[in-house]
Write an enzyme that holds these catalytic residues in place. Structure first.
Site, PDB file in Angstrom:
ATOM      1  N   HIS A 150      -9.035   0.330 -12.748  1.00 14.76           N
ATOM      2  CA  HIS A 150     -10.096   1.332 -12.547  1.00 14.76           C
ATOM      3  C   HIS A 150      -9.641   2.628 -13.220  1.00 14.76           C
ATOM      4  O   HIS A 150      -9.164   3.553 -12.552  1.00 14.76           O
ATOM      5  CB  HIS A 150     -10.301   1.539 -11.037  1.00 14.76           C
ATOM      6  CG  HIS A 150     -11.496   2.357 -10.691  1.00 14.76           C
ATOM      7  ND1 HIS A 150     -12.310   2.070  -9.619  1.00 14.76           N
ATOM      8  CD2 HIS A 150     -12.018   3.471 -11.249  1.00 14.76           C
ATOM      9  CE1 HIS A 150     -13.277   2.962  -9.536  1.00 14.76           C
ATOM     10  NE2 HIS A 150     -13.109   3.836 -10.509  1.00 14.76           N
ATOM     11  N   ARG A 199      -9.540   6.117 -14.377  1.00 13.44           N
ATOM     12  CA  ARG A 199     -10.304   7.310 -13.985  1.00 13.44           C
ATOM     13  C   ARG A 199     -10.136   8.384 -15.055  1.00 13.44           C
ATOM     14  O   ARG A 199      -9.120   8.381 -15.762  1.00 13.44           O
ATOM     15  CB  ARG A 199      -9.827   7.798 -12.609  1.00 13.44           C
ATOM     16  CG  ARG A 199     -10.131   6.782 -11.511  1.00 13.44           C
ATOM     17  CD  ARG A 199      -9.651   7.214 -10.146  1.00 13.44           C
ATOM     18  NE  ARG A 199      -9.950   6.200  -9.141  1.00 13.44           N
ATOM     19  CZ  ARG A 199     -11.097   6.113  -8.470  1.00 13.44           C
ATOM     20  NH1 ARG A 199     -12.050   6.999  -8.683  1.00 13.44           N
ATOM     21  NH2 ARG A 199     -11.284   5.157  -7.573  1.00 13.44           N
ATOM     22  N   GLY A 255      -6.041  -4.237  -4.376  1.00 15.75           N
ATOM     23  CA  GLY A 255      -4.945  -3.514  -4.998  1.00 15.75           C
ATOM     24  C   GLY A 255      -4.061  -2.759  -4.030  1.00 15.75           C
ATOM     25  O   GLY A 255      -2.880  -3.056  -3.897  1.00 15.75           O
ATOM     26  N   HIS A 256      -4.635  -1.798  -3.338  1.00 16.82           N
ATOM     27  CA  HIS A 256      -3.813  -0.868  -2.549  1.00 16.82           C
ATOM     28  C   HIS A 256      -2.949  -1.603  -1.531  1.00 16.82           C
ATOM     29  O   HIS A 256      -1.729  -1.414  -1.471  1.00 16.82           O
ATOM     30  CB  HIS A 256      -4.719   0.160  -1.865  1.00 16.82           C
ATOM     31  CG  HIS A 256      -3.962   1.207  -1.133  1.00 16.82           C
ATOM     32  ND1 HIS A 256      -3.351   2.265  -1.775  1.00 16.82           N
ATOM     33  CD2 HIS A 256      -3.659   1.336   0.175  1.00 16.82           C
ATOM     34  CE1 HIS A 256      -2.734   3.014  -0.883  1.00 16.82           C
ATOM     35  NE2 HIS A 256      -2.899   2.469   0.309  1.00 16.82           N
ATOM     36  N   ARG A 274       7.105   9.132 -12.673  1.00 14.20           N
ATOM     37  CA  ARG A 274       8.273   9.534 -13.456  1.00 14.20           C
ATOM     38  C   ARG A 274       7.999   9.644 -14.952  1.00 14.20           C
ATOM     39  O   ARG A 274       8.876  10.002 -15.719  1.00 14.20           O
ATOM     40  CB  ARG A 274       9.426   8.547 -13.234  1.00 14.20           C
ATOM     41  CG  ARG A 274      10.135   8.725 -11.911  1.00 14.20           C
ATOM     42  CD  ARG A 274      11.020   9.982 -11.950  1.00 14.20           C
ATOM     43  NE  ARG A 274      11.458  10.352 -10.624  1.00 14.20           N
ATOM     44  CZ  ARG A 274      12.633   9.998 -10.091  1.00 14.20           C
ATOM     45  NH1 ARG A 274      13.463   9.259 -10.773  1.00 14.20           N
ATOM     46  NH2 ARG A 274      12.938  10.391  -8.886  1.00 14.20           N
ATOM     47  N   HIS A 298     -12.217  -3.361  -1.727  1.00 13.94           N
ATOM     48  CA  HIS A 298     -11.794  -2.049  -1.230  1.00 13.94           C
ATOM     49  C   HIS A 298     -11.230  -2.193   0.188  1.00 13.94           C
ATOM     50  O   HIS A 298     -11.953  -2.547   1.114  1.00 13.94           O
ATOM     51  CB  HIS A 298     -12.915  -0.992  -1.218  1.00 13.94           C
ATOM     52  CG  HIS A 298     -12.347   0.407  -1.204  1.00 13.94           C
ATOM     53  ND1 HIS A 298     -12.182   1.163  -2.344  1.00 13.94           N
ATOM     54  CD2 HIS A 298     -11.850   1.151  -0.196  1.00 13.94           C
ATOM     55  CE1 HIS A 298     -11.643   2.316  -2.041  1.00 13.94           C
ATOM     56  NE2 HIS A 298     -11.415   2.330  -0.735  1.00 13.94           N
ATOM     57  N   ASP A 299      -9.949  -1.928   0.260  1.00 14.07           N
ATOM     58  CA  ASP A 299      -9.211  -1.996   1.534  1.00 14.07           C
ATOM     59  C   ASP A 299      -9.136  -3.391   2.136  1.00 14.07           C
ATOM     60  O   ASP A 299      -8.866  -3.530   3.339  1.00 14.07           O
ATOM     61  CB  ASP A 299      -9.794  -1.007   2.563  1.00 14.07           C
ATOM     62  CG  ASP A 299      -9.367   0.422   2.288  1.00 14.07           C
ATOM     63  OD1 ASP A 299      -8.376   0.622   1.548  1.00 14.07           O
ATOM     64  OD2 ASP A 299     -10.018   1.346   2.803  1.00 14.07           O
ATOM     65  N   GLU A 327     -13.252  -1.448 -13.855  1.00 13.48           N
ATOM     66  CA  GLU A 327     -14.157  -0.727 -12.976  1.00 13.48           C
ATOM     67  C   GLU A 327     -14.235   0.737 -13.384  1.00 13.48           C
ATOM     68  O   GLU A 327     -13.243   1.289 -13.871  1.00 13.48           O
ATOM     69  CB  GLU A 327     -13.636  -0.760 -11.533  1.00 13.48           C
ATOM     70  CG  GLU A 327     -13.400  -2.128 -10.984  1.00 13.48           C
ATOM     71  CD  GLU A 327     -12.969  -2.078  -9.539  1.00 13.48           C
ATOM     72  OE1 GLU A 327     -13.284  -3.021  -8.814  1.00 13.48           O
ATOM     73  OE2 GLU A 327     -12.323  -1.095  -9.134  1.00 13.48           O
ATOM     74  N   HIS A 382      -3.831   7.155 -12.698  1.00 20.19           N
ATOM     75  CA  HIS A 382      -3.009   5.929 -12.681  1.00 20.19           C
ATOM     76  C   HIS A 382      -3.188   5.172 -14.001  1.00 20.19           C
ATOM     77  O   HIS A 382      -2.415   5.346 -14.927  1.00 20.19           O
ATOM     78  CB  HIS A 382      -3.232   5.068 -11.422  1.00 20.19           C
ATOM     79  CG  HIS A 382      -4.632   4.933 -10.914  1.00 20.19           C
ATOM     80  ND1 HIS A 382      -5.653   4.463 -11.686  1.00 20.19           N
ATOM     81  CD2 HIS A 382      -5.161   5.189  -9.684  1.00 20.19           C
ATOM     82  CE1 HIS A 382      -6.757   4.433 -10.957  1.00 20.19           C
ATOM     83  NE2 HIS A 382      -6.501   4.888  -9.742  1.00 20.19           N
ATOM     84  N   THR A 403     -10.518   8.281  -3.913  1.00 22.13           N
ATOM     85  CA  THR A 403     -10.752   6.877  -4.242  1.00 22.13           C
ATOM     86  C   THR A 403     -12.259   6.650  -4.166  1.00 22.13           C
ATOM     87  O   THR A 403     -13.007   7.547  -3.798  1.00 22.13           O
ATOM     88  CB  THR A 403      -9.983   5.936  -3.283  1.00 22.13           C
ATOM     89  OG1 THR A 403     -10.133   4.584  -3.719  1.00 22.13           O
ATOM     90  CG2 THR A 403     -10.470   6.063  -1.838  1.00 22.13           C
TER      91      THR A 403
HETATM   92  C1  LIG Z   1     -14.060   0.181  -6.675  1.00 16.74           C
HETATM   93  C2  LIG Z   1     -12.983   0.169  -5.695  1.00 16.74           C
HETATM   94  O1  LIG Z   1     -13.185   0.119  -4.515  1.00 16.74           O
HETATM   95  C3  LIG Z   1     -11.568   0.227  -6.137  1.00 16.74           C
HETATM   96  O2  LIG Z   1     -11.402   0.115  -7.475  1.00 16.74           O
HETATM   97  C4  LIG Z   1     -10.995   1.504  -5.777  1.00 16.74           C
HETATM   98  O3  LIG Z   1     -11.794   2.462  -6.342  1.00 16.74           O
HETATM   99  C5  LIG Z   1      -9.582   1.612  -6.220  1.00 16.74           C
HETATM  100  O4  LIG Z   1      -9.372   2.779  -6.915  1.00 16.74           O
HETATM  101  P1  LIG Z   1      -8.094   3.641  -6.602  1.00 16.74           P
HETATM  102  O5  LIG Z   1      -6.911   2.745  -6.823  1.00 16.74           O
HETATM  103  O6  LIG Z   1      -8.162   4.775  -7.571  1.00 16.74           O
HETATM  104  O7  LIG Z   1      -8.171   4.092  -5.178  1.00 16.74           O
HETATM  105  N1  LIG Z   2     -12.821  -3.229  -6.349  1.00 22.06           N
HETATM  106  C1  LIG Z   2     -11.860  -2.993  -5.355  1.00 22.06           C
HETATM  107  C2  LIG Z   2     -10.509  -2.980  -5.928  1.00 22.06           C
HETATM  108  O1  LIG Z   2     -10.338  -3.238  -7.093  1.00 22.06           O
HETATM  109  C3  LIG Z   2      -9.331  -2.715  -5.116  1.00 22.06           C
HETATM  110  O2  LIG Z   2      -9.539  -1.840  -4.072  1.00 22.06           O
HETATM  111  P1  LIG Z   2      -8.281  -1.551  -3.114  1.00 22.06           P
HETATM  112  O3  LIG Z   2      -7.743  -2.882  -2.648  1.00 22.06           O
HETATM  113  O4  LIG Z   2      -7.248  -0.829  -3.948  1.00 22.06           O
HETATM  114  O5  LIG Z   2      -8.823  -0.734  -1.987  1.00 22.06           O
END
Ligand SMILES: CC(=O)[C@@H](O)[C@H](O)COP(=O)(O)O
Ligand SMILES: NCC(=O)COP(=O)(O)O
EC number: 2.6.99.2
Length: 239
Positions: free
Chosen positions: A43, A45, A213-214, A18, A190-191, A70, A50, A100
């Protein structure tokens, strides 16, 4: 003890939808730390999809735990990190247009490049970590770069965990053992999620930090941020 560093990229994704400041990335970082988060990961980019450059600078004074930035070490990224001086920088070889991160470093092929960049960060007193696939043979070269740590890229673990968790974790365990032999600290991410984190943390030796994070931000939609951070901390607790 394994530290939980919360990646707040996805808070910024939602905010950017938004163009205002809701939800606030800085407020989220402050709250996450109040709720027990032991680090904040971002991270940024190049396309600022984001986390923006401004976020990086706004967050710096507010992250009182551990700030982990990162990214792919292009010159602009390197200069920003040297200026901001987080506790840790994690080098990730992601293409600018990748949806990603999708691979770790080939540390053998990029040994000279990584060695040069890591020296720059080390001279500035910033801890360095290299994003790495779970391939024990790459660890020796990661150590040769002078990096302090490796971060195990756990996407394959997350995918295979639901099929066969023992075979999913095997290459990660093997890589962790070699990393310890070379004196490298160990991070992972990651994941990772509430479902798969405990088995990983219980079975990987010397795991210093996970960045998540995700899944965490997604789960927080249902459980709330405080409950979610607490639930992750419980998964990491050894008792
Ligand atoms: C290095 C790593 O695995 C995470 O930082 C991932 O790259 C998340 O980045 P995004 O949130 O852009 O998917
Ligand atoms: N380095 C991994 C990270 O910061 C988070 O990854 P994700 O949980 O968003 O896949």
């Amino acid at each position: 003890m394994t530290k939980l560093s919360v990646n707040i990229n996805k808070i910024a994704t939602l905010r950017n939808a938004r163009g205002g400041d809701m939800p606030s990335v800085t407020e989220a970082a402050v709250k996450i730390q109040e709720f027990g988060g032991q680090g904040i990961t971002i991270h940024p980019r190049p396309d600022e999809r984001h986390i923006t450059r401004k976020d990086v600078y706004d967050l710096k004074p507010l992250v009182t735990t551990e700030f982990n930035i990162e990214g792919n070490p292009h010159r602009e990224f390197i200069d920003m990190v040297l200026d901001v001086r987080p506790e840790q920088v994690t080098l990730v070889p992601d293409a600018d247009d990748a949806i990603t991160s999708n691979a770790g470093w080939d540390t053998r092929k990029h040994l000279d490049f990584l060695t040069e960049i890591i020296a720059e960060f080390k001279n500035a007193g910033i801890r360095t970590s290299i994003f790495l696939d779970p391939q024990p043979e790459l660890v020796e070269y990661a150590a040769k770069t002078g990096a302090d740590r490796i971060e195990l890229y756990t996407e394959a673990y997350a995918k295979n965990y639901i099929v066969d968790k023992e075979s999913a974790i095997k290459p990660y365990y093997d890589t962790a053992v070699v990393a310890a032999n070379f004196g490298l600290g160990l991070n992972a991410g990651h994941d990772l999620s509430l479902d798969n984190l405990k088995y990983f943390a219980d079975n990987i030796p010397n795991l210093l930090e996970v960045s998540i994070g995700h899944a965490l931000v997604s789960e927080a939609l249902y459980m709330g941020l405080e409950n979610t951070v607490q639930a992750y901390l419980k998964r990491l607790a050894k008792w």
